[in-house]
Design an enzyme around this catalytic site. Structure first.
Site, mmCIF file in Angstrom:
data_model
loop_
_atom_site.group_PDB
_atom_site.id
_atom_site.type_symbol
_atom_site.label_atom_id
_atom_site.label_comp_id
_atom_site.label_asym_id
_atom_site.label_seq_id
_atom_site.Cartn_x
_atom_site.Cartn_y
_atom_site.Cartn_z
ATOM 1 N N TRP A 129 0.795 -1.318 0.166
ATOM 2 C CA TRP A 129 0.045 -0.035 -0.122
ATOM 3 C C TRP A 129 0.786 1.256 -0.081
ATOM 4 C CZ3 TRP A 129 -2.238 2.540 4.866
ATOM 5 C CH2 TRP A 129 -3.375 3.695 4.622
ATOM 6 N N ASP A 210 -0.573 -5.535 9.013
ATOM 7 C CA ASP A 210 -1.444 -4.698 8.745
ATOM 8 C C ASP A 210 -2.861 -5.636 8.331
ATOM 9 O OD1 ASP A 210 -3.388 -2.850 7.370
ATOM 10 O OD2 ASP A 210 -1.918 -1.971 6.260
ATOM 11 N N LYS A 245 -13.285 -0.856 5.814
ATOM 12 C CA LYS A 245 -14.001 -1.864 4.672
ATOM 13 C C LYS A 245 -15.065 -2.734 4.950
ATOM 14 C CE LYS A 245 -10.071 0.147 2.906
ATOM 15 N NZ LYS A 245 -9.882 0.940 1.815
HETATM 16 C C1 LMR Z 1 -6.994 1.907 -0.905
HETATM 17 O O1 LMR Z 1 -5.760 1.252 -1.020
HETATM 18 O O2 LMR Z 1 -7.345 2.339 -2.101
HETATM 19 C C2 LMR Z 1 -7.602 2.211 0.423
HETATM 20 O O3 LMR Z 1 -6.823 1.673 1.477
HETATM 21 C C3 LMR Z 1 -7.881 3.648 0.404
HETATM 22 C C4 LMR Z 1 -6.511 4.507 1.081
HETATM 23 O O4 LMR Z 1 -6.838 5.277 2.029
HETATM 24 O O5 LMR Z 1 -5.675 4.546 0.129
#
Ligand code: LMR
Length: 396
Positions: A129, A210, A245
């Protein structure tokens, strides 16, 4: 002057997509960008269980006085129960602090780790992420990327990952995704979790998990299998979890930091050291979403409603994975079979940024420039068109 000469900052790779989406006036546009679950009509409604709990809260909440830096105690206990199973050893050896969203929980974990292991590095998967490195660096950590996923093969790079993790030292931390890996959708299987836990235990490194998509992969208990296995094999680790989510509570910011200790006493001590960190970050977490989650999880009927709503979300995501993979297979552009095997909201198409641009400009299909799509943005009305657009954009 402090502000006048500032250059324009770069757009956030995920949040920045909102602007492009708003500029696209096509009635056929498809939002496969930010990780928000959409139903078959492309909407992200408030869950029924949440509406009921909110009404109850509005009618019965006696006060808005401060709680504590740990937040809602009932919510924290319910969270540990959901993660490890009520009455389990992991449940007994853990303590939770309510945090503002998964991001808040990660930042709290990151600052706590920086305090406890100031010289250590944090190993993060490649890819991960995009907010992970930013959060960790904001606490002052050195970040190391370990190989995780082969985009071309659509598969984990598990042997390379294990080889890289052999470099973990006793001051380092390993970041893992608990389930539904973001952005790849590729998770460790049981044997791989076991192997990673064994290797990390030997190194003495800390582990931070996470867990933002619990229940959106194969089921609540199934998606917790990784952290439950860690609880069996490791004395200590940290979990940053989120209800954004699985409760569709995104903007309410409902997350949690859970510390697992070698004993209940150790967990209580770790929790006590995390509280002053939370105090300097936000003092108290926001209440509303956590009060709603605590009510739903603690009420047998509301919990049944929630699990039903979650099952529908999960089922729709997995059905869209199947349908997209099948339609793409018929185009013969590449083997997209991995999409049906992966879990959670995301998968990586493995296409170049200019193909992403073509999808956006010519086909009104919006995704991150990394080629990540949110499968939960697909529905019966758009999935075939999106598949055909992907095939067209990636062959041109
Ligand atoms: C995403 O990866 O799209 C979600 O976790 C929203 C975010 O905060 O990035």
């Amino acid at each position: 002057m402090m502000f006048a000469d500032l250059a324009e900052p770069p757009l956030d790779p995920i949040l920045g997509l909102a602007q492009l989406l708003a500029q696209d006036k096509s009635p056929d546009k498809v939002d496969l960008g930010i990780g928000i679950y959409q139903n078959e009509h492309g909407e992200a409604p408030v869950l029924d269980c949440v509406k009921t709990a909110e009404r109850w809260l509005a009618e019965t909440q006696p006060s808005k006085r401060y709680l504590s830096s740990a937040g809602n105690a009932d919510y924290n206990t319910q969270t540990r129960g959901l993660l490890f199973g009520e009455g389990s050893d992991g449940f007994a050896r853990s303590r939770t602090i309510q945090a503002p969203g998964g991001t808040g929980a990660l930042r709290l974990a990151s600052d706590l780790l920086r305090k406890l292991r100031p010289e250590g590095r944090v190993f993060i998967p490649g890819p991960t992420w995009p907010n992970h490195p930013g959060i960790l660096k904001a606490s002052g950590h050195e970040v190391v990327v370990y190989p995780y996923y082969d985009m071309a093969a659509g598969a984990l790079r598990f042997d390379e990952m294990m080889a890289a993790l052999a470099d973990l030292g006793p001051r380092d931390t390993l970041l893992l995704h608990g389930c539904c890996h973001n952005p790849t959708g590729a998770d460790l299987d049981r044997e791989q979790w076991r192997a990673v836990a064994g290797l990390v235990a030997k190194s003495g490194a800390a582990v931070l998990v996470d867990l933002a998509y619990l229940g959106l992969g194969d089921g609540l208990a199934e998606d917790a299998a990784g952290i439950r296995l860690l609880a069996e094999q490791m004395p200590e680790f940290i979990v940053a979890s989120s209800y954004s989510k699985n409760f569709a509570l995104y903007r309410e910011r409902v997350g949690a930091l859970t510390v697992v200790g070698g004993s209940e006493k150790d967990a209580v001590l770790a929790h006590a050291h995390a509280l002053p960190v939370a105090r300097t970050l936000w003092s108290m977490p926001p209440d509303h979403g956590a009060a709603v989650v605590a009510k739903v999880l603690g009420d047998a009927e509301l919990r049944r409603v929630w699990e039903g709503e979650l099952t529908l979300m999960r089922g729709r995501i997995n059905a869209m994975r199947e349908r997209l993979a099948t339609r793409l297979a018929a185009q013969g552009t590449r083997d997209y079979g991995f999409i049906a095997k992966q879990r959670g909201m995301f998968t990586m198409l493995g296409i170049a940024p200019d193909a992403v641009e073509t999808l956006r400009r010519d086909h009104h299909v919006h995704l991150t420039s990394s080629g990540r799509i949110n499968v939960a943005g697909l529905n019966a009305n758009n999935v075939d068109r999106v598949a055909d657009a992907i095939a067209a954009a990636s062959t041109n």
